[in-house]
Design an enzyme around this catalytic site. Structure first.
Site, PDB file in Angstrom:
ATOM      1  N   SER A   1       4.213 113.148 -44.558  1.00  0.00           N
ATOM      2  CA  SER A   1       4.548 111.791 -44.137  1.00  0.00           C
ATOM      3  C   SER A   1       4.453 110.774 -45.262  1.00  0.00           C
ATOM      4  O   SER A   1       5.152 110.946 -46.286  1.00  0.00           O
ATOM      5  CB  SER A   1       3.635 111.738 -43.038  1.00  0.00           C
ATOM      6  OG  SER A   1       4.077 110.566 -42.275  1.00  0.00           O
TER       7      SER A   1
ATOM      8  N   ASP B   1      -7.901  97.000 -44.336  1.00  0.00           N
ATOM      9  CA  ASP B   1      -7.267  95.745 -44.756  1.00  0.00           C
ATOM     10  C   ASP B   1      -5.873  95.811 -45.653  1.00  0.00           C
ATOM     11  O   ASP B   1      -4.955  95.356 -45.503  1.00  0.00           O
ATOM     12  CB  ASP B   1      -8.310  94.614 -45.395  1.00  0.00           C
ATOM     13  CG  ASP B   1      -9.525  94.226 -44.630  1.00  0.00           C
ATOM     14  OD1 ASP B   1      -9.057  94.375 -43.358  1.00  0.00           O
ATOM     15  OD2 ASP B   1     -10.361  93.979 -44.949  1.00  0.00           O
TER      16      ASP B   1
ATOM     17  N   HIS C   1       5.636 115.936 -35.787  1.00  0.00           N
ATOM     18  CA  HIS C   1       5.347 115.333 -37.014  1.00  0.00           C
ATOM     19  C   HIS C   1       4.151 115.959 -37.803  1.00  0.00           C
ATOM     20  O   HIS C   1       4.366 116.182 -38.775  1.00  0.00           O
ATOM     21  CB  HIS C   1       5.105 113.962 -36.795  1.00  0.00           C
ATOM     22  CG  HIS C   1       5.096 113.149 -37.971  1.00  0.00           C
ATOM     23  ND1 HIS C   1       5.971 113.348 -39.069  1.00  0.00           N
ATOM     24  CD2 HIS C   1       4.070 112.457 -38.446  1.00  0.00           C
ATOM     25  CE1 HIS C   1       5.655 112.625 -39.967  1.00  0.00           C
ATOM     26  NE2 HIS C   1       4.351 111.856 -39.623  1.00  0.00           N
TER      27      HIS C   1
END
Length: 253
Positions: A84, A172, A231
């Protein structure tokens, strides 16, 4: 330097495994140990994940440079397998520094932009009240209440430092850089080495229309699918995933 763990004989061919978004090297420990009978397997934590450095950027050029630094430190060339987001980082490494790679395995991702955001999972992790968490099951329950399915609850909490009351993820930066994570840079280069694009038969991440952009960048690309896998093909069908890697890495090319 990226945090990393090594398995197997130092004399064996080297294989670097690169995890996906919200993961870490520890997710690959079982597969790494099994493959270590034939390879010197290295698992790493990408920046902003696990025990690796926190940064303000998460562009694929940066991730590739981090991997290049690690490989140069441990000894090149290496086979590299990325899943991924880690697959995109591995592709970028292969395009920018082909001298560091022997063979490339890309697990269930293509060098294209994707439209599905992962922000809902960052919002869910941010929504966990860590002060009330004394064990992982507490966090899983809160994630469940926020709509996260059980398999992902378990996956996400592997990156939870329960004692430290913090996520081992720089949420963040990952949120700020999400557009870059979902996309793939335009690169006027190609990797002419052996490459396997291995996908889950039940996943739609690597589609027929992706073969042309893959071949443009990786002209020697081969394609294979693992039946009844999605996946997270290495978690759905770990033995079949391991067998596919062994077959590709050992074949005469």
């Amino acid at each position: 330097m990226l945090a990393h763990t090594e398995f197997g004989s130092a004399e064996a061919p080297r294989l670097l495994i690169v995890h996906g978004l919200f993961g870490s090297g520890r997710n690959w420990g079982v597969i790494a140990k099994r493959l270590s009978d034939s390879y010197r397997v290295v698992t790493c934590d990408l920046r902003n994940h696990g025990s690796s450095p926190r940064t303000e950027t998460h562009a694929y050029a940066d991730l590739a440079a981090d991997l290049a630094e690690l490989i140069e430190h441990l000894g090149a060339p290496m086979h590299v397998c990325g899943h991924s987001m880690g697959g995109k980082a591995a592709m970028m490494l292969a395009l920018e520094r082909p001298d560091l790679l022997d063979r490339l395995i890309v697990a269930d991702i293509a060098p294209v932009a994707y439209g599905h955001s992962q922000m809902q999972f960052i919002d869910a992790m941010r929504g966990v009240d860590l002060e009330t968490v004394s064990r992982r099951s507490d966090a899983e329950a809160q994630l469940g209440a926020l709509g996260v399915e059980p398999a992902l609850q378990s996956f996400f909490t592997q990156s939870l430092d329960v004692a430290g009351k913090r996520w081992r993820l720089n949420l963040d930066t990952l949120a700020a850089e999400m557009d870059k994570i979902l996309s793939f840079p335009e690169v006027d280069k190609r990797f002419d080495g052996p490459a396997l694009f291995l996908s889950g038969a039940g996943s739609d991440y690597v589609r027929t229309e992706h073969r042309e952009p893959i071949k443009a960048l990786f002209p020697e690309a081969r394609f294979a699918k693992i039946p009844q896998a999605g996946h997270w093909l290495h978690a759905d069908k770990p033995r079949e995933f391991e067998a596919a890697l062994r077959a590709f890495l050992s074949m005469d090319l």
